[in-house]
Scaffold this motif. Structure first.
Motif, PDB file in Angstrom:
ATOM      1  N   HIS A 253       0.824  -1.203   0.000  1.00  0.00           N
ATOM      2  CA  HIS A 253       0.000   0.000   0.000  1.00  0.00           C
ATOM      3  C   HIS A 253       0.861   1.256   0.000  1.00  0.00           C
ATOM      4  CE1 HIS A 253      -3.880  -2.037   0.749  1.00  0.00           C
ATOM      5  NE2 HIS A 253      -3.102  -2.947   1.313  1.00  0.00           N
ATOM      6  N   THR A 254       0.343   2.283  -0.666  1.00  0.00           N
ATOM      7  CA  THR A 254       0.991   3.590  -0.696  1.00  0.00           C
ATOM      8  C   THR A 254      -0.002   4.621  -0.166  1.00  0.00           C
ATOM      9  OG1 THR A 254       0.224   4.144  -2.929  1.00  0.00           O
ATOM     10  CG2 THR A 254       2.260   2.842  -2.746  1.00  0.00           C
ATOM     11  N   LYS A 255       0.393   5.894  -0.211  1.00  0.00           N
ATOM     12  CA  LYS A 255      -0.507   6.953   0.248  1.00  0.00           C
ATOM     13  C   LYS A 255      -1.781   7.013  -0.585  1.00  0.00           C
ATOM     14  CE  LYS A 255       2.655  10.441   2.209  1.00  0.00           C
ATOM     15  NZ  LYS A 255       3.188  11.820   2.020  1.00  0.00           N
ATOM     16  N   ASP A 256      -1.662   6.695  -1.872  1.00  0.00           N
ATOM     17  CA  ASP A 256      -2.789   6.917  -2.773  1.00  0.00           C
ATOM     18  C   ASP A 256      -3.178   5.699  -3.606  1.00  0.00           C
ATOM     19  OD1 ASP A 256      -0.520   6.872  -4.302  1.00  0.00           O
ATOM     20  OD2 ASP A 256      -0.995   8.655  -5.482  1.00  0.00           O
ATOM     21  N   ASN A 311       4.354   5.685   3.377  1.00  0.00           N
ATOM     22  CA  ASN A 311       4.876   7.042   3.496  1.00  0.00           C
ATOM     23  C   ASN A 311       5.021   7.739   2.141  1.00  0.00           C
ATOM     24  OD1 ASN A 311       5.431   7.158   6.423  1.00  0.00           O
ATOM     25  ND2 ASN A 311       6.888   5.518   5.959  1.00  0.00           N
ATOM     26  N   PHE A 312       4.756   7.027   1.043  1.00  0.00           N
ATOM     27  CA  PHE A 312       5.002   7.562  -0.288  1.00  0.00           C
ATOM     28  C   PHE A 312       3.763   7.402  -1.170  1.00  0.00           C
ATOM     29  CE2 PHE A 312       8.796   5.582   1.475  1.00  0.00           C
ATOM     30  CZ  PHE A 312       9.690   6.656   1.508  1.00  0.00           C
ATOM     31  N   GLU A 316       5.854   8.147  -6.431  1.00  0.00           N
ATOM     32  CA  GLU A 316       7.139   8.296  -5.740  1.00  0.00           C
ATOM     33  C   GLU A 316       7.796   6.944  -5.487  1.00  0.00           C
ATOM     34  OE1 GLU A 316       6.040  12.336  -3.135  1.00  0.00           O
ATOM     35  OE2 GLU A 316       5.727  10.323  -2.296  1.00  0.00           O
ATOM     36  N   LEU A 317       6.984   5.987  -5.070  1.00  0.00           N
ATOM     37  CA  LEU A 317       7.539   4.681  -4.732  1.00  0.00           C
ATOM     38  C   LEU A 317       8.011   3.943  -5.984  1.00  0.00           C
ATOM     39  CD1 LEU A 317       8.093   3.066  -2.203  1.00  0.00           C
ATOM     40  CD2 LEU A 317       5.892   1.941  -2.477  1.00  0.00           C
ATOM     41  N   GLN A 318       7.251   4.056  -7.062  1.00  0.00           N
ATOM     42  CA  GLN A 318       7.670   3.419  -8.310  1.00  0.00           C
ATOM     43  C   GLN A 318       9.011   3.986  -8.768  1.00  0.00           C
ATOM     44  OE1 GLN A 318       5.752   0.892 -10.369  1.00  0.00           O
ATOM     45  NE2 GLN A 318       7.927   0.727 -10.845  1.00  0.00           N
TER      46      GLN A 318
END
Length: 413
Positions: A253-256, A311-312, A316-318
């Protein structure tokens, strides 16, 4: 659209199949350039014409009867209607067979033999004919007479046994895959077997009969997981969204949103621990072996990764994963698939002229074989209306307009 010569140009295929597996196989041959003549029941047609949750909207009140199942499996075909239970219909089919290379059918075992349309009967007319029979359980055996559809074989072939929420978790139990995967894979096996039989014919001059069963495909597609069982005798657990080759491999999971991460190899795992700022995890006795990360302590590890990944944003994470070459990809809902820049770059949504649709076009899914350098698969025809090409094909067989009208009036076509 490529100007190169199609690989199967000059090959004629008679498609006597319905619903999905057989039609997918015939469509692949059509994509590669074969002239595919789809034979349907007068007034009714392929059952797949009315399967699915959406359909092609016709213009001027025309009901094109092209639901999702049909549109996905019947492009690059000409449709004729034919009542093969009548002698006149059998005569037309035998004339078609004389000039055909391939016939694909998915009737119940023995059905076509009643009308002299089985392989042995048609082989006498055309010894070079490749005749492919597609059934649920095969042509012989204690279950050969049973009808069968995709979900049955996901259940009986082992696919559902290894798909679903792990035991001990909420909602635990087997799950059917959303798409009709057994049908889809069986369709590809139809095409592969036909291509192999055509090559055999090139070498020997002989046609042959092909017996394709959804059961066989359903067992084979469990692949390496089934092979693990054969080697060990140990029934593997369901892993939910977990990977089968090690870990961490799962949705995170990410922020969005969510990404799917596959860091199953030791080097990918090492890079991930550094990226997370937790290099000590690499030698942590809970996670220092692939089996521990992917099986024994998988849930615990994914929780640790999720605590960091939240947190991302997904973008951003990709970017972080790409920078250090850790395999990951964004989770897409269906509308987002078509917004994906790589999907767009590959041209996987193909807007195709459709003379009977409300808009004049229909969007289809591109063939995965469209990027062959010399003989790519192409989409040349939209899925046909029921019987759209009956007069055209019969004219090619030598029937004049008056005889075609007589056959229509008699409901033979």
């Amino acid at each position: 659209m490529s100007s190169n010569k199609a690989a199967l140009e000059g090959i004629r295929v008679i498609d006597m199949t319905r619903v999905l597996a057989g039609p997918i196989g015939a469509q692949i041959l059509g994509d590669l350039g074969a002239d595919v003549i789809k034979v349907e029941r007068p007034g009714v047609g392929d059952d797949g014409r009315v399967y699915g949750l959406a359909e092609v909207k016709g213009k001027d009140g025309v009901n094109v009867r092209q639901a999702g199942f049909f549109a996905a499996a019947n492009r690059n075909k000409r449709s004729i209607t034919l009542n093969h239970s009548k002698p006149e219909g059998q005569e037309i089919l035998r004339k078609l067979v004389q000039g055909a290379d391939v016939l694909i059918e998915n009737y119940k075992v023995g059905d076509l033999k009643r009308f002299g349309l089985d392989y042995e009967s048609l082989k006498a007319i055309n010894p070079r004919l490749v005749y492919c029979s597609v059934t649920g359980f095969g042509q012989t055996g204690p279950m050969a007479a049973r009808p069968g559809y995709d979900g049955l074989f996901q259940a009986t072939g082992g696919m559902m046994a290894v798909t679903g929420i792990p035991d001990g978790q909420p909602g635990a139990g087997p799950l059917k895959a959303g798409p009709s995967l057994v049908d889809f894979i069986t369709g590809h096996n139809v095409a592969i077997s036909v291509l192999a039989a055509l090559q055999h014919r090139n070498q020997t001059g002989e046609g042959q009969h092909i017996d394709i069963a959804l059961l066989d495909s359903s067992v084979a597609m469990v692949s390496h997981i089934m092979q693990d069982y054969l080697l060990s005798g140990v029934v593997p657990p369901r892993l939910g969204n977990g990977g089968n080759g090690g870990g961490p491999a799962d949705l995170i999971h990410t922020k969005d949103g969510m990404l799917y991460l596959t860091a199953g190899g030791d080097e990918h795992w090492r890079r991930l621990t550094v990226l997370m700022g937790q290099p000590e995890l690499y030698q942590d006795p809970r996670f220092d072996e692939n089996y521990k990360r992917g099986k024994l302590n998988r849930v615990e590890l994914i929780d640790i990764v999720n605590a960091w990944s939240r947190n991302f944003t997904s973008e951003e994470l990709q970017a972080k994963f790409d920078e250090v070459s850790i395999p990951a990809a964004r989770y897409n809902e269906l509308p987002e698939v078509w917004e994906d820049p790589q999907v767009q770059h590959r041209g996987l949504r193909v807007t195709t002229p459709h003379p009977w649709s409300e808009t004049g076009t229909v969007d289809l899914i591109a063939s995965p074989l469209a990027n062959m350098s010399e003989s790519p698969a192409t989409i040349r025809r939209a899925p046909p209306l029921l019987g759209e090409h009956s007069a055209e094909v019969l004219s090619e067989l030598g029937y004049d307009e008056a005889r075609i009208t007589e056959l229509q009036d008699a409901k033979i076509i």
